[in-house]
Design a protein around this motif. Structure first.
Motif, PDB file in Angstrom:
ATOM      1  N   GLN A  37      55.467 -55.788 -49.817  1.00 25.88           N
ATOM      2  CA  GLN A  37      55.129 -56.602 -50.807  1.00 25.88           C
ATOM      3  C   GLN A  37      56.149 -56.509 -52.146  1.00 25.88           C
ATOM      4  O   GLN A  37      56.506 -57.597 -52.629  1.00 25.88           O
ATOM      5  CB  GLN A  37      53.724 -56.415 -51.388  1.00 25.88           C
ATOM      6  N   GLU A  95      59.349 -58.201 -51.361  1.00 26.95           N
ATOM      7  CA  GLU A  95      59.213 -59.667 -51.248  1.00 26.95           C
ATOM      8  C   GLU A  95      59.333 -60.327 -52.748  1.00 26.95           C
ATOM      9  O   GLU A  95      59.868 -61.364 -53.168  1.00 26.95           O
ATOM     10  CB  GLU A  95      57.944 -60.357 -50.532  1.00 26.95           C
ATOM     11  N   SER A 129      51.620 -72.827 -50.445  1.00 25.31           N
ATOM     12  CA  SER A 129      52.392 -71.741 -50.134  1.00 25.31           C
ATOM     13  C   SER A 129      52.727 -70.579 -51.184  1.00 25.31           C
ATOM     14  O   SER A 129      52.454 -69.560 -51.445  1.00 25.31           O
ATOM     15  CB  SER A 129      53.287 -71.869 -49.217  1.00 25.31           C
ATOM     16  N   ARG A 185      51.086 -67.279 -52.678  1.00 19.75           N
ATOM     17  CA  ARG A 185      51.745 -66.146 -53.103  1.00 19.75           C
ATOM     18  C   ARG A 185      51.783 -65.600 -54.456  1.00 19.75           C
ATOM     19  O   ARG A 185      51.476 -64.409 -54.715  1.00 19.75           O
ATOM     20  CB  ARG A 185      53.348 -66.399 -52.710  1.00 19.75           C
ATOM     21  N   SER A 193      50.237 -62.173 -48.758  1.00 20.32           N
ATOM     22  CA  SER A 193      51.600 -61.737 -48.339  1.00 20.32           C
ATOM     23  C   SER A 193      52.066 -63.247 -47.373  1.00 20.32           C
ATOM     24  O   SER A 193      51.099 -64.138 -47.077  1.00 20.32           O
ATOM     25  CB  SER A 193      51.457 -60.644 -47.042  1.00 20.32           C
ATOM     26  N   HIS A 194      53.197 -63.130 -46.970  1.00 19.25           N
ATOM     27  CA  HIS A 194      53.631 -64.287 -46.270  1.00 19.25           C
ATOM     28  C   HIS A 194      52.990 -64.351 -44.984  1.00 19.25           C
ATOM     29  O   HIS A 194      52.764 -65.415 -44.465  1.00 19.25           O
ATOM     30  CB  HIS A 194      55.217 -64.010 -45.687  1.00 19.25           C
ATOM     31  N   ILE A 208      58.073 -71.461 -50.056  1.00 20.47           N
ATOM     32  CA  ILE A 208      57.975 -70.820 -51.358  1.00 20.47           C
ATOM     33  C   ILE A 208      59.528 -71.201 -52.429  1.00 20.47           C
ATOM     34  O   ILE A 208      59.538 -71.250 -53.302  1.00 20.47           O
ATOM     35  CB  ILE A 208      57.785 -69.379 -51.416  1.00 20.47           C
TER      36      ILE A 208
END
Length: 161
Positions: free
Chosen positions: A21, A24, A114, A118, A124-125, A143
């Protein structure tokens, strides 16, 4: 061009940080930094530039966290009054928020959803992919595309002012 390195960079940072996480988030911030750069000079080695940007963000965050641990809470409470936004800053912030909302409204639904899932909901993806019924790779592309679109529109609108 830069989108090709997204997964690779997330995996690299995940291995370094031990938290997907956080990895990202750093990669998203790195992409924003690269997209926001004001230089018109083309990036000769985009992969290296993106990696360096991401690593610099990790280092900066580490330094900030170390400084925060050294400061007493009393000092932070006393300094809070200096960081209260002025009415002008609040207005500017709300105007910019409206512009971001306008830019997001221009996006296709899945791209916008999306991004919002996020950035606003912190999913999370994988969670976003499951919720929207699309692949994780497509979530990542949506994203990045949403960030690019918002940055472009903000620049266009800023140029008019």
């Amino acid at each position: 061009m830069l989108e090709n390195y997204y997964r690779e960079l997330v995996c690299f940072l995940n291995a370094k940080l031990g938290n997907r996480q956080v990895a990202e988030d750093v990669v998203h911030d790195a992409y924003l930094r690269v997209l926001e750069r004001s230089s018109d000079t083309p990036i000769e080695q985009p992969r290296a530039f993106l990696y360096r940007t991401a690593l610099n963000l990790v280092i900066d965050d580490h330094r900030r966290n170390n400084l925060r641990q050294l400061e007493s809470l009393d000092v932070l409470d006393n300094e809070e009054r200096y960081f209260s936004p002025s009415p002008h800053q609040s207005l500017d912030h709300s105007q910019r928020l409206e512009l971001v909302q306008r830019a997001l409204a221009e996006l296709p639904r899945l791209c916008r959803d999306s991004f919002l899932l996020r950035k606003i909901d912190g999913l999370s993806h994988v969670q976003i992919a499951g919720q929207l019924g699309i692949s994780r790779a497509l979530v990542e592309k949506h994203i990045v595309n949403a960030m690019k679109h918002c940055r472009l529109r903000m620049r266009q609108w800023d140029a008019r002012c």
